[in-house]
Design an enzyme around this catalytic site. Structure first.
Site, PDB file in Angstrom:
ATOM      1  N   GLN A  19      -4.082  -5.131   7.192  1.00  0.00           N
ATOM      2  CA  GLN A  19      -5.231  -5.994   6.885  1.00  0.00           C
ATOM      3  C   GLN A  19      -5.180  -7.102   7.477  1.00  0.00           C
ATOM      4  O   GLN A  19      -6.020  -8.106   7.161  1.00  0.00           O
ATOM      5  CB  GLN A  19      -4.996  -6.140   5.205  1.00  0.00           C
TER       6      GLN A  19
ATOM      7  N   ASP B 290       3.292  -4.050   8.123  1.00  0.00           N
ATOM      8  CA  ASP B 290       2.169  -3.135   7.829  1.00  0.00           C
ATOM      9  C   ASP B 290       0.970  -4.308   8.168  1.00  0.00           C
ATOM     10  O   ASP B 290       0.773  -5.300   7.184  1.00  0.00           O
ATOM     11  CB  ASP B 290       2.003  -2.843   6.529  1.00  0.00           C
TER      12      ASP B 290
ATOM     13  N   CYS C 241      -4.658   2.470  -3.687  1.00  0.00           N
ATOM     14  CA  CYS C 241      -3.565   3.066  -2.933  1.00  0.00           C
ATOM     15  C   CYS C 241      -2.361   1.886  -3.180  1.00  0.00           C
ATOM     16  O   CYS C 241      -1.418   1.959  -2.413  1.00  0.00           O
ATOM     17  CB  CYS C 241      -3.694   3.375  -1.639  1.00  0.00           C
TER      18      CYS C 241
ATOM     19  N   LYS D 285     -10.235  -0.439  10.602  1.00  0.00           N
ATOM     20  CA  LYS D 285     -10.467  -1.640   9.863  1.00  0.00           C
ATOM     21  C   LYS D 285     -10.847  -2.919  10.616  1.00  0.00           C
ATOM     22  O   LYS D 285     -11.017  -4.042  10.234  1.00  0.00           O
ATOM     23  CB  LYS D 285      -9.424  -1.962   9.032  1.00  0.00           C
TER      24      LYS D 285
ATOM     25  N   HIS E 255       0.960  -1.217   0.013  1.00  0.00           N
ATOM     26  CA  HIS E 255       0.040  -0.121   0.040  1.00  0.00           C
ATOM     27  C   HIS E 255       1.078   1.078  -0.003  1.00  0.00           C
ATOM     28  O   HIS E 255       1.837   1.212   0.605  1.00  0.00           O
ATOM     29  CB  HIS E 255      -0.901  -0.027   1.442  1.00  0.00           C
TER      30      HIS E 255
HETATM   31  N1  C6P Z   1      -6.124   0.505   2.777  1.00  0.00           N
HETATM   32  C1  C6P Z   1      -7.995   0.161   1.211  1.00  0.00           C
HETATM   33  O1  C6P Z   1      -9.209   0.510   0.887  1.00  0.00           O
HETATM   34  P1  C6P Z   1      -4.958   3.916   7.201  1.00  0.00           P
HETATM   35  O2  C6P Z   1      -5.572   4.826   6.132  1.00  0.00           O
HETATM   36  O3  C6P Z   1      -3.809   4.725   7.965  1.00  0.00           O
HETATM   37  O4  C6P Z   1      -5.669   3.501   8.221  1.00  0.00           O
HETATM   38  O5  C6P Z   1      -4.312   2.737   6.541  1.00  0.00           O
HETATM   39  C2  C6P Z   1      -3.432   2.645   5.460  1.00  0.00           C
HETATM   40  C3  C6P Z   1      -3.199   1.438   4.814  1.00  0.00           C
HETATM   41  C4  C6P Z   1      -1.895   0.696   5.043  1.00  0.00           C
HETATM   42  N2  C6P Z   1      -1.840  -0.529   4.643  1.00  0.00           N
HETATM   43  C5  C6P Z   1      -2.626  -1.460   4.145  1.00  0.00           C
HETATM   44  C6  C6P Z   1      -2.217  -2.689   3.629  1.00  0.00           C
HETATM   45  C7  C6P Z   1      -4.026  -0.791   3.809  1.00  0.00           C
HETATM   46  O6  C6P Z   1      -4.733  -1.545   3.259  1.00  0.00           O
HETATM   47  C8  C6P Z   1      -4.135   0.471   4.230  1.00  0.00           C
HETATM   48  C9  C6P Z   1      -5.737   1.104   4.097  1.00  0.00           C
HETATM   49  C10 C6P Z   1      -7.610   1.033   2.445  1.00  0.00           C
HETATM   50  O7  C6P Z   1      -7.199  -0.656   0.848  1.00  0.00           O
HETATM   51  C11 C6P Z   1      -7.671   2.590   2.181  1.00  0.00           C
HETATM   52  S1  C6P Z   1      -6.808   2.920   0.828  1.00  0.00           S
END
Ligand code: C6P
Length: 408
Positions: free
Chosen positions: A203, A200, A364, A226, A123
């Site tokens: 997910q 990271d 993203c 999430k 991401h």
């Molecule tokens: N992915 C998706 O629709 P934040 O925005 O900081 O809570 O998370 C960012 C982020 C980082 N790593 C991974 C693997 C992610 O999937 C995400 C967020 C969302 O896939 C929003 S783009």
């Protein structure tokens, strides 16, 4: 608790909504999940019954708020099996957690000749911060490629993990393919060359039991929103000795011990990294989300999600013109696909008219789109409250769209 889908669905007020006159089918859980009433109530109770700032005042509500806030730190530590509550830092989310490591650790410890290793399935939140670190320190950014099945190509690991590798940052579960990466193996490879690891887990923590002690990761980041919790809160786990060695990222109230006009000294861990009034309501809501997930149990969650994912894959594969991206054996409930002759944005808009919410775009993760040779994909991502009947509605809506757009 046994897995009672009707009971679970009844806990989520948003699932009772209609969109364009149709019952909502929400399949964008990788972006953010809905919140059970218990989480909404916990946030509401804080504001309505004992709202106060934390760590500062001695009156009753300040003490209650501080106790509730700090209790969640223990819940998070238990959830990811961190032995030491000082290793849990509350942040605004995964993105902020990763940037904290990029600013407070990587910029101080990397220089020319050093290598940062990421993967092609990151991401942007776990890629752009490292590009910025490379730019500012002179370190080189390298990348483990993905195979056509949406898994990492670790066959020639010696090529990527070298004596120059100082930091390895990777996603535990892909937000595009759903692939669950072999985190322990990657961390062992990294440690064998003396590199620090950043996982990271945005997910993975919502779906899998994640054990930082077993993984032996150095840093791990995830977001509350999430995993049934509020937006605006996340976690950075760091090994205490690493966090101790780091200077603060933000300066301000709360993160100091003493301040004179000339200089300051820092608070103990983890508060050294929690400058200013923290995300009190959000952290309390995250605590309620963790209680909710624990009550169901990760084993039951995993079993239910696997069945639902297998069913979705089977039903989608039968749609004419369907290409599904990623065939990892170990995967979470995230499925990206393209439908021949239908742009993902058109598909998402047609589905919306049927009350079905999916995401279309680059998610993203533009390097993955480049690798797949597509500008965008459609993505359905499930969670504990989705049902096979909802998947039937997804597939029926895709079929309707296909017929409308292609005329056959
Ligand atoms: N992915 C998706 O629709 P934040 O925005 O900081 O809570 O998370 C960012 C982020 C980082 N790593 C991974 C693997 C992610 O999937 C995400 C967020 C969302 O896939 C929003 S783009």
């Amino acid at each position: 608790m046994s897995f009672d889908i009707n009971q679970i669905r009844a806990d989520f007020p948003n699932l009772r909504q209609e969109v364009h006159g149709k019952p909502l089918v929400y399949l964008d859980n990788a972006a953010t999940t809905h919140k059970p009433q218990a989480v909404i109530d916990a946030v509401s109770r804080f504001y309505g019954e004992y709202n106060a700032n934390v760590h500062r005042a001695l009156y009753q509500h300040a003490a209650e708020a501080t106790e509730a806030y700090e209790a969640v730190r223990d819940k998070v530590a238990n959830l990811i099996n961190a032995g030491d509550r000082r290793s849990i830092v509350f942040t605004g989310g995964t993105t902020e957690s990763i940037n904290l490591v990029a600013y407070a650790w990587a910029r101080k410890n990397l220089g020319p000749g050093d290598e940062i290793l990421v993967t092609e399935m990151e991401h942007h939140s776990n890629l752009v911060p490292w590009q910025l670190v490379a730019r500012d320190t002179g370190a080189t950014l390298r990348c483990i490629p993905i195979k056509t099945d949406g898994t990492l190509d670790l066959d020639d690991s010696d090529k990527y993990f070298t004596s120059r590798t100082k930091l390895v940052a990777f996603t535990h579960q892909s937000n595009v393919f759903g692939t669950i990466n072999p985190a322990k193996e990657i961390i062992e490879l990294a440690h064998a060359v003396g590199a620090v690891t950043v996982v990271d887990a945005a997910q993975s923590v919502p779906h899998l039991p994640v054990d930082v002690t077993d993984l032996d990761c150095d840093f791990l980041a995830f977001s509350g929103h999430k995993m049934l919790g509020p937006t605006g809160v996340g976690v950075l786990y760091g090994k205490p000795e690493l966090l101790e060695s780091m200077s603060p990222f933000f300066g301000g109230g709360e993160m100091i011990q003493t301040v004179t006009m000339e200089k300051s000294t820092w608070n103990e861990l983890p508060w050294k990294f929690e400058a200013g009034t923290p995300k009190i309501a959000q952290v309390i809501g995250l605590g309620a989300a963790i209680d909710y997930l624990n009550e169901i149990g990760y084993e039951a969650i995993g079993e239910y999600e696997k069945k639902l994912t297998d069913y979705t894959l089977e039903r989608l594969a039968a749609v004419e013109g369907m290409s599904i991206h990623g065939q990892a054996a170990k995967r979470g409930p995230v499925i990206s696909f393209n439908l021949a002759d239908v742009h993902p944005h058109d598909l998402a808009q047609f589905l919306d008219m049927e009350g079905v919410a999916i995401r279309a775009g680059h998610h993203c993760a533009q390097p993955i789109m480049q690798r797949l040779g597509v500008p965008a994909t459609s993505r359905a991502s499930m969670y504990i409250y989705n049902t096979s009947e909802e998947i039937d509605r997804l597939v029926q809506s895709i079929e309707n769209t296909r017929r409308f757009m292609t005329g056959n």
